[in-house]
Design an enzyme around this catalytic site. Sequence first.
Site, PDB file in Angstrom:
ATOM      1  N   ARG A  48       7.706  -3.214   9.510  1.00  0.00           N
ATOM      2  CA  ARG A  48       9.152  -3.097   9.303  1.00  0.00           C
ATOM      3  C   ARG A  48       9.915  -2.591  10.525  1.00  0.00           C
ATOM      4  NH1 ARG A  48       8.972   0.282   3.953  1.00  0.00           N
ATOM      5  NH2 ARG A  48       6.802   0.526   4.599  1.00  0.00           N
ATOM      6  N   ASN A  82       3.341  13.435  -3.190  1.00  0.00           N
ATOM      7  CA  ASN A  82       2.313  13.699  -2.181  1.00  0.00           C
ATOM      8  C   ASN A  82       2.876  13.356  -0.803  1.00  0.00           C
ATOM      9  OD1 ASN A  82      -0.109  13.838  -0.697  1.00  0.00           O
ATOM     10  ND2 ASN A  82      -0.588  11.694  -1.169  1.00  0.00           N
TER      11      ASN A  82
HETATM   12  C1  UD1 Z   1       0.514   7.304   1.119  1.00  0.00           C
HETATM   13  C2  UD1 Z   1      -0.132   8.061  -0.044  1.00  0.00           C
HETATM   14  C3  UD1 Z   1       0.960   8.486  -1.012  1.00  0.00           C
HETATM   15  C4  UD1 Z   1       1.992   9.343  -0.279  1.00  0.00           C
HETATM   16  C5  UD1 Z   1       2.551   8.597   0.928  1.00  0.00           C
HETATM   17  C6  UD1 Z   1       3.381   9.531   1.745  1.00  0.00           C
HETATM   18  C7  UD1 Z   1      -2.362   7.141  -0.385  1.00  0.00           C
HETATM   19  C8  UD1 Z   1      -3.180   6.220  -1.195  1.00  0.00           C
HETATM   20  N1  UD1 Z   1      -1.059   7.192  -0.691  1.00  0.00           N
HETATM   21  O1  UD1 Z   1       1.101   6.141   0.580  1.00  0.00           O
HETATM   22  O2  UD1 Z   1       0.400   9.240  -2.075  1.00  0.00           O
HETATM   23  O3  UD1 Z   1       3.038   9.681  -1.186  1.00  0.00           O
HETATM   24  O4  UD1 Z   1       1.485   8.129   1.761  1.00  0.00           O
HETATM   25  O5  UD1 Z   1       4.010   8.822   2.756  1.00  0.00           O
HETATM   26  O6  UD1 Z   1      -2.877   7.829   0.454  1.00  0.00           O
HETATM   27  N2  UD1 Z   1      -3.090   4.235   7.254  1.00  0.00           N
HETATM   28  C9  UD1 Z   1      -4.190   3.952   8.029  1.00  0.00           C
HETATM   29  N3  UD1 Z   1      -5.101   3.069   7.572  1.00  0.00           N
HETATM   30  C10 UD1 Z   1      -5.011   2.470   6.353  1.00  0.00           C
HETATM   31  C11 UD1 Z   1      -3.892   2.774   5.566  1.00  0.00           C
HETATM   32  C12 UD1 Z   1      -2.957   3.662   6.033  1.00  0.00           C
HETATM   33  O7  UD1 Z   1      -4.343   4.462   9.138  1.00  0.00           O
HETATM   34  O8  UD1 Z   1      -5.914   1.700   6.027  1.00  0.00           O
HETATM   35  C13 UD1 Z   1      -2.106   5.196   7.758  1.00  0.00           C
HETATM   36  C14 UD1 Z   1      -0.740   4.570   7.995  1.00  0.00           C
HETATM   37  O9  UD1 Z   1      -0.621   4.156   9.354  1.00  0.00           O
HETATM   38  C15 UD1 Z   1       0.198   5.720   7.690  1.00  0.00           C
HETATM   39  C16 UD1 Z   1      -0.548   6.542   6.659  1.00  0.00           C
HETATM   40  O10 UD1 Z   1      -1.901   6.170   6.771  1.00  0.00           O
HETATM   41  O11 UD1 Z   1       0.404   6.536   8.815  1.00  0.00           O
HETATM   42  C17 UD1 Z   1      -0.036   6.281   5.259  1.00  0.00           C
HETATM   43  O12 UD1 Z   1      -0.173   4.933   4.955  1.00  0.00           O
HETATM   44  P1  UD1 Z   1       0.889   4.171   4.078  1.00  0.00           P
HETATM   45  O13 UD1 Z   1       0.459   2.769   3.903  1.00  0.00           O
HETATM   46  O14 UD1 Z   1       2.249   4.423   4.601  1.00  0.00           O
HETATM   47  O15 UD1 Z   1       0.688   4.932   2.693  1.00  0.00           O
HETATM   48  P2  UD1 Z   1       1.581   4.836   1.438  1.00  0.00           P
HETATM   49  O16 UD1 Z   1       1.189   3.656   0.659  1.00  0.00           O
HETATM   50  O17 UD1 Z   1       2.987   4.998   1.797  1.00  0.00           O
END
Ligand code: UD1
Length: 456
Positions: free
Chosen positions: A15, A167
């Site tokens: 995005r 969270n």
């Molecule tokens: C996640 C949390 C959610 C929380 C929210 C806060 C989980 C399952 N959910 O959701 O409870 O309220 O963050 O913003 O944890 N990332 C990786 N590798 C991956 C997936 C994600 O490095 O495979 C990193 C992303 O770059 C990011 C962070 O982890 O910095 C969070 O990932 P994102 O996809 O934004 O999580 P949400 O679905 O928003």
Amino acid sequence: MTISAVILAAGKGTRMKSTRAKVLHKLAGKPLLQHVVDTAEMLAPRNITVIYGHDGEAVQSGIEGDTLCWIEQKDQKGTGHAVAQALPNIKADEKVLILYGDVPLISKASLDELIALCPEQGVSLLTIKLPNPSGYGRIIRNQENQVIGIVEQKDANAEQLLIDEINTGIFCVTGSLLQRWLPSLENNNAQGEYYLTDIIALAAKEDVPVFACHPESAEEVEGINNRRQLAHLERAYQLNVANELMDAGVTLSDPTRLDVRGNVSIASDVEIDINVIFEGTVEVATGVVIGPNCVLKNCSLGEGVVIKANTVIEDAVIEKDCVIGPFARIRPKTVLAEGVKIGNFVETKKSNIGKGSKVSHLSYIGDAEIGENANIGAGTITCNYDGVNKFKTEIGDGAFIGSNTCLIAPVKVGVNATTGAGSAINKDVADNQLSIARGKQRNIESWKRPQKIKQD
Ligand code: UD1
Ligand code: CA
């Protein structure tokens, strides 16, 4: 117990609509991920593991840190899968802090509290109540108010969606627990991902203690997914800095029109007009007045200095009571001694200008050593460059350089020496001498102006 930190930064950041990795976008002049790394380093962790996905090379070269380890997460299979990549860097008997690379403003104070709250065998997490919790994982508590689970928005039922405690994603967990729990996570959920958040239900099932604490402000835990959020958080950050400065006795004409991209130390009773940008490390002593639209980068301003509108200063030392601008450009390695005056359209570079000397209008002073109380006339140019090499100009105390003098370096003008206006000086001038080096004036009698030629 030692601490090790894991920063999740593998997300693509679609995005942002950018060819650059999201975590390299800048807030307050510094990449988002660098903010998180710098804050983590303040906790003196044993190591910091960054989980990256895209643009590995660019991200690694764009971020600095003493204890950084980089691990690639090839496929983004969820936050639980991401943290699992860091397991080789984690010890059983330490506290593991989990941070997000796109949540830049998390404070040391909140992390200190989170770490202190984490038991030797247990979990602590940072949660917050939001007026609009949509999109976030919801915190599930039992009747005793203990945290027993986190449900993602996409997996939540109607009742769970009403929960406003969310969270933030920031956790502290004992290493041995992560070693045991992460390999057992499953992805049978709405997104088909391995959720880190599922470790809370595992903890509850095993009666492992889970404690929650809260950040002081919502901005600390705000993540950035698009450029609107980036701009919003930038303004929030800047307003915070402005408020701190005002609390410390600095007058700001408009706190919404100040930008600090680096570290400033500003004494009390300094006045700052609108649209001033500070970059790098800037020190400002008491009584300084800074006019509108100035850019000040890596410099120090002594007591009582006045910087007038539209002045740019970089890598310079300005001693007390100097007056600079408007429209002046002070370039790297300029040192202005006490009470120097630099006027409009004057550029200085790699020059020392002595106490009380004046360069008031339209001059270029480069590679120069100017003594005390010298007067450099309007339009004076140090010709420091022959197209290949740079040379030095030396001007003694009390010298008077006439307007529009070219000083062809290397050249010395002595103490109390004078140059005539319009001179091109390429030989040294001794102390007290007057040097004039310009065409002699001839006045021609009965000269006729050209006449307009008649066309037919
Ligand atoms: C996640 C949390 C959610 C929380 C929210 C806060 C989980 C399952 N959910 O959701 O409870 O309220 O963050 O913003 O944890 N990332 C990786 N590798 C991956 C997936 C994600 O490095 O495979 C990193 C992303 O770059 C990011 C962070 O982890 O910095 C969070 O990932 P994102 O996809 O934004 O999580 P949400 O679905 O928003
Ligand atoms: Ca997110």
